[in-house]
Design a protein around this motif. Structure first.
Motif, PDB file in Angstrom:
ATOM      1  N   ARG A 132     -18.323 -11.942  14.317  1.00 33.89           N
ATOM      2  CA  ARG A 132     -18.223 -13.371  14.072  1.00 33.89           C
ATOM      3  C   ARG A 132     -19.605 -14.004  14.101  1.00 33.89           C
ATOM      4  NH1 ARG A 132     -15.050 -15.323  19.590  1.00 33.89           N
ATOM      5  NH2 ARG A 132     -16.806 -15.090  21.052  1.00 33.89           N
ATOM      6  N   GLN A 133     -19.699 -15.105  13.380  1.00 31.43           N
ATOM      7  CA  GLN A 133     -20.958 -15.846  13.331  1.00 31.43           C
ATOM      8  C   GLN A 133     -20.665 -17.318  13.495  1.00 31.43           C
ATOM      9  OE1 GLN A 133     -23.346 -15.073   9.841  1.00 31.43           O
ATOM     10  NE2 GLN A 133     -25.185 -15.850  10.829  1.00 31.43           N
ATOM     11  N   ALA A 134     -21.115 -17.856  14.609  1.00 36.58           N
ATOM     12  CA  ALA A 134     -20.958 -19.282  14.878  1.00 36.58           C
ATOM     13  C   ALA A 134     -22.084 -20.042  14.181  1.00 36.58           C
ATOM     14  CB  ALA A 134     -20.983 -19.533  16.375  1.00 36.58           C
ATOM     15  N   PRO A 135     -21.897 -21.333  13.924  1.00 36.15           N
ATOM     16  CA  PRO A 135     -22.933 -22.122  13.247  1.00 36.15           C
ATOM     17  C   PRO A 135     -24.269 -22.050  13.983  1.00 36.15           C
ATOM     18  CG  PRO A 135     -20.892 -23.348  13.350  1.00 36.15           C
ATOM     19  CD  PRO A 135     -20.675 -22.123  14.175  1.00 36.15           C
ATOM     20  N   GLY A 136     -25.309 -21.687  13.260  1.00 37.10           N
ATOM     21  CA  GLY A 136     -26.638 -21.634  13.829  1.00 37.10           C
ATOM     22  C   GLY A 136     -26.920 -20.428  14.700  1.00 37.10           C
ATOM     23  N   LYS A 137     -25.999 -19.489  14.731  1.00 34.90           N
ATOM     24  CA  LYS A 137     -26.171 -18.314  15.581  1.00 34.90           C
ATOM     25  C   LYS A 137     -26.083 -17.033  14.749  1.00 34.90           C
ATOM     26  CE  LYS A 137     -24.467 -20.440  19.822  1.00 34.90           C
ATOM     27  NZ  LYS A 137     -23.549 -20.318  20.987  1.00 34.90           N
ATOM     28  N   GLN A 138     -26.498 -15.941  15.375  1.00 37.99           N
ATOM     29  CA  GLN A 138     -26.447 -14.656  14.699  1.00 37.99           C
ATOM     30  C   GLN A 138     -25.021 -14.095  14.719  1.00 37.99           C
ATOM     31  OE1 GLN A 138     -29.416 -12.241  16.753  1.00 37.99           O
ATOM     32  NE2 GLN A 138     -30.936 -12.723  15.180  1.00 37.99           N
ATOM     33  N   ARG A 139     -24.788 -13.200  13.791  1.00 31.66           N
ATOM     34  CA  ARG A 139     -23.501 -12.513  13.753  1.00 31.66           C
ATOM     35  C   ARG A 139     -23.426 -11.520  14.919  1.00 31.66           C
ATOM     36  NH1 ARG A 139     -21.552  -9.998   8.082  1.00 31.66           N
ATOM     37  NH2 ARG A 139     -22.256 -12.113   7.525  1.00 31.66           N
ATOM     38  N   VAL A 140     -22.315 -11.524  15.633  1.00 29.89           N
ATOM     39  CA  VAL A 140     -22.164 -10.661  16.800  1.00 29.89           C
ATOM     40  C   VAL A 140     -20.848  -9.889  16.724  1.00 29.89           C
ATOM     41  CG1 VAL A 140     -23.573 -12.116  18.295  1.00 29.89           C
ATOM     42  CG2 VAL A 140     -21.108 -12.516  18.165  1.00 29.89           C
ATOM     43  N   LEU A 141     -20.844  -8.781  17.417  1.00 30.54           N
ATOM     44  CA  LEU A 141     -19.661  -7.925  17.457  1.00 30.54           C
ATOM     45  C   LEU A 141     -18.541  -8.601  18.246  1.00 30.54           C
ATOM     46  CD1 LEU A 141     -18.366  -5.034  17.126  1.00 30.54           C
ATOM     47  CD2 LEU A 141     -19.279  -4.566  19.396  1.00 30.54           C
ATOM     48  N   VAL A 142     -17.320  -8.485  17.732  1.00 28.59           N
ATOM     49  CA  VAL A 142     -16.147  -8.957  18.462  1.00 28.59           C
ATOM     50  C   VAL A 142     -15.347  -7.754  18.963  1.00 28.59           C
ATOM     51  CG1 VAL A 142     -13.974 -10.213  18.292  1.00 28.59           C
ATOM     52  CG2 VAL A 142     -16.017 -11.069  17.114  1.00 28.59           C
ATOM     53  N   ALA A 143     -14.986  -6.857  18.045  1.00 26.72           N
ATOM     54  CA  ALA A 143     -14.173  -5.700  18.425  1.00 26.72           C
ATOM     55  C   ALA A 143     -14.278  -4.623  17.353  1.00 26.72           C
ATOM     56  CB  ALA A 143     -12.711  -6.093  18.614  1.00 26.72           C
ATOM     57  N   THR A 144     -14.116  -3.379  17.773  1.00 23.13           N
ATOM     58  CA  THR A 144     -14.103  -2.261  16.843  1.00 23.13           C
ATOM     59  C   THR A 144     -12.946  -1.331  17.173  1.00 23.13           C
ATOM     60  OG1 THR A 144     -15.579  -0.920  18.204  1.00 23.13           O
ATOM     61  CG2 THR A 144     -16.605  -2.311  16.514  1.00 23.13           C
ATOM     62  N   ILE A 145     -12.542  -0.563  16.184  1.00 26.04           N
ATOM     63  CA  ILE A 145     -11.475   0.409  16.384  1.00 26.04           C
ATOM     64  C   ILE A 145     -11.770   1.620  15.522  1.00 26.04           C
ATOM     65  CG2 ILE A 145     -10.003  -0.702  14.634  1.00 26.04           C
ATOM     66  CD1 ILE A 145      -7.585   0.124  16.403  1.00 26.04           C
ATOM     67  N   THR A 146     -11.664   2.801  16.114  1.00 24.70           N
ATOM     68  CA  THR A 146     -11.928   4.022  15.372  1.00 24.70           C
ATOM     69  C   THR A 146     -10.679   4.443  14.612  1.00 24.70           C
ATOM     70  OG1 THR A 146     -11.198   5.503  17.146  1.00 24.70           O
ATOM     71  CG2 THR A 146     -13.505   4.747  17.202  1.00 24.70           C
ATOM     72  N   ARG A 147     -10.844   5.462  13.785  1.00 23.41           N
ATOM     73  CA  ARG A 147      -9.716   5.989  13.026  1.00 23.41           C
ATOM     74  C   ARG A 147      -8.619   6.481  13.977  1.00 23.41           C
ATOM     75  NH1 ARG A 147      -9.480   7.670   7.623  1.00 23.41           N
ATOM     76  NH2 ARG A 147      -7.850   9.205   7.166  1.00 23.41           N
ATOM     77  N   GLY A 148      -9.044   6.983  15.144  1.00 23.03           N
ATOM     78  CA  GLY A 148      -8.100   7.432  16.159  1.00 23.03           C
ATOM     79  C   GLY A 148      -7.627   6.322  17.090  1.00 23.03           C
ATOM     80  N   ARG A 149      -7.964   5.090  16.753  1.00 22.17           N
ATOM     81  CA  ARG A 149      -7.524   3.892  17.465  1.00 22.17           C
ATOM     82  C   ARG A 149      -8.179   3.699  18.828  1.00 22.17           C
ATOM     83  NH1 ARG A 149      -3.201   5.359  14.304  1.00 22.17           N
ATOM     84  NH2 ARG A 149      -2.380   3.688  12.965  1.00 22.17           N
ATOM     85  N   ARG A 150      -9.364   4.249  19.016  1.00 23.71           N
ATOM     86  CA  ARG A 150     -10.140   3.915  20.202  1.00 23.71           C
ATOM     87  C   ARG A 150     -10.760   2.546  19.970  1.00 23.71           C
ATOM     88  NH1 ARG A 150     -14.610   8.121  21.881  1.00 23.71           N
ATOM     89  NH2 ARG A 150     -12.717   9.386  22.023  1.00 23.71           N
ATOM     90  N   THR A 151     -10.649   1.656  20.960  1.00 22.14           N
ATOM     91  CA  THR A 151     -11.101   0.281  20.779  1.00 22.14           C
ATOM     92  C   THR A 151     -12.270  -0.072  21.678  1.00 22.14           C
ATOM     93  OG1 THR A 151      -9.498  -0.527  22.401  1.00 22.14           O
ATOM     94  CG2 THR A 151      -8.810  -0.501  20.090  1.00 22.14           C
ATOM     95  N   ASN A 152     -13.007  -1.092  21.255  1.00 19.62           N
ATOM     96  CA  ASN A 152     -14.134  -1.618  22.017  1.00 19.62           C
ATOM     97  C   ASN A 152     -14.184  -3.120  21.785  1.00 19.62           C
ATOM     98  OD1 ASN A 152     -16.676  -1.402  23.528  1.00 19.62           O
ATOM     99  ND2 ASN A 152     -17.617  -2.029  21.596  1.00 19.62           N
ATOM    100  N   TYR A 153     -14.453  -3.879  22.841  1.00 19.59           N
ATOM    101  CA  TYR A 153     -14.447  -5.331  22.752  1.00 19.59           C
ATOM    102  C   TYR A 153     -15.708  -5.935  23.344  1.00 19.59           C
ATOM    103  CZ  TYR A 153      -9.422  -4.853  21.893  1.00 19.59           C
ATOM    104  OH  TYR A 153      -8.198  -4.511  21.373  1.00 19.59           O
ATOM    105  N   ALA A 154     -16.117  -7.062  22.792  1.00 22.29           N
ATOM    106  CA  ALA A 154     -17.148  -7.862  23.427  1.00 22.29           C
ATOM    107  C   ALA A 154     -16.579  -8.426  24.724  1.00 22.29           C
ATOM    108  CB  ALA A 154     -17.572  -8.993  22.502  1.00 22.29           C
ATOM    109  N   ASP A 155     -17.422  -8.565  25.717  1.00 23.88           N
ATOM    110  CA  ASP A 155     -16.957  -9.076  27.007  1.00 23.88           C
ATOM    111  C   ASP A 155     -16.296 -10.448  26.876  1.00 23.88           C
ATOM    112  OD1 ASP A 155     -19.713  -7.711  28.990  1.00 23.88           O
ATOM    113  OD2 ASP A 155     -17.826  -6.819  28.316  1.00 23.88           O
ATOM    114  N   SER A 156     -16.787 -11.240  25.947  1.00 25.46           N
ATOM    115  CA  SER A 156     -16.303 -12.618  25.804  1.00 25.46           C
ATOM    116  C   SER A 156     -14.864 -12.706  25.317  1.00 25.46           C
ATOM    117  CB  SER A 156     -17.215 -13.386  24.851  1.00 25.46           C
ATOM    118  OG  SER A 156     -17.243 -12.757  23.586  1.00 25.46           O
TER     119      SER A 156
END
Length: 116
Positions: free
Chosen positions: A37-61
């Motif tokens: 996601r990219q908020a106005p005036g800010k850099q694009r940052v990771l929110v969440a990812t998921i692998t083909r095997g459905r392993r997930t990762n999330y931003a702390d926020s």
């Protein structure tokens, strides 16, 4: 490979939205998928990812509030967003890569606006 994101909109704080991102042209070779996601005036940052095997990762926020999932048969990734906060307001982009390749494909973005 093309990615088409949808599901953004205006929601009040505490509400929920579900984003979807459909990929096409990859012939079943999509590997990792994710949302940034990219908020106005800010850099694009990771929110969440998921692998083909459905392993997930999330931003702390977003941990505990957002859930990423995917349907491999449909080459679609989802982002269920609950307990939304005004600081979640941003353009949300989906991305994906293909098996054995590092190049990232990006969708066009969908705007999420959370009002207080």
């Amino acid at each position: 490979v093309q990615l088409q994101a949808s599901g953004g909109g205006l929601v009040q704080a505490g509400g929920s939205l579900r984003l979807s991102c459909i990929t096409s042209g990859a012939d079943g070779s999509i590997n990792n998928m994710g949302w940034h996601r990219q908020a106005p005036g800010k850099q694009r940052v990771l929110v969440a990812t998921i692998t083909r095997g459905r392993r997930t990762n999330y931003a702390d926020s977003v941990k505990g509030r957002f859930t990423i999932s995917r349907d491999n048969a449909k080459n679609t990734v989802y982002l269920q967003m609950n307990s939304l906060k005004p600081e979640d307001t941003a353009v949300y982009y989906c991305n994906a890569d293909r098996l054995g390749r590092s190049f990232q494909y990006w969708g066009q973005g969908t705007l999420v606006t959370v009002s207080s």
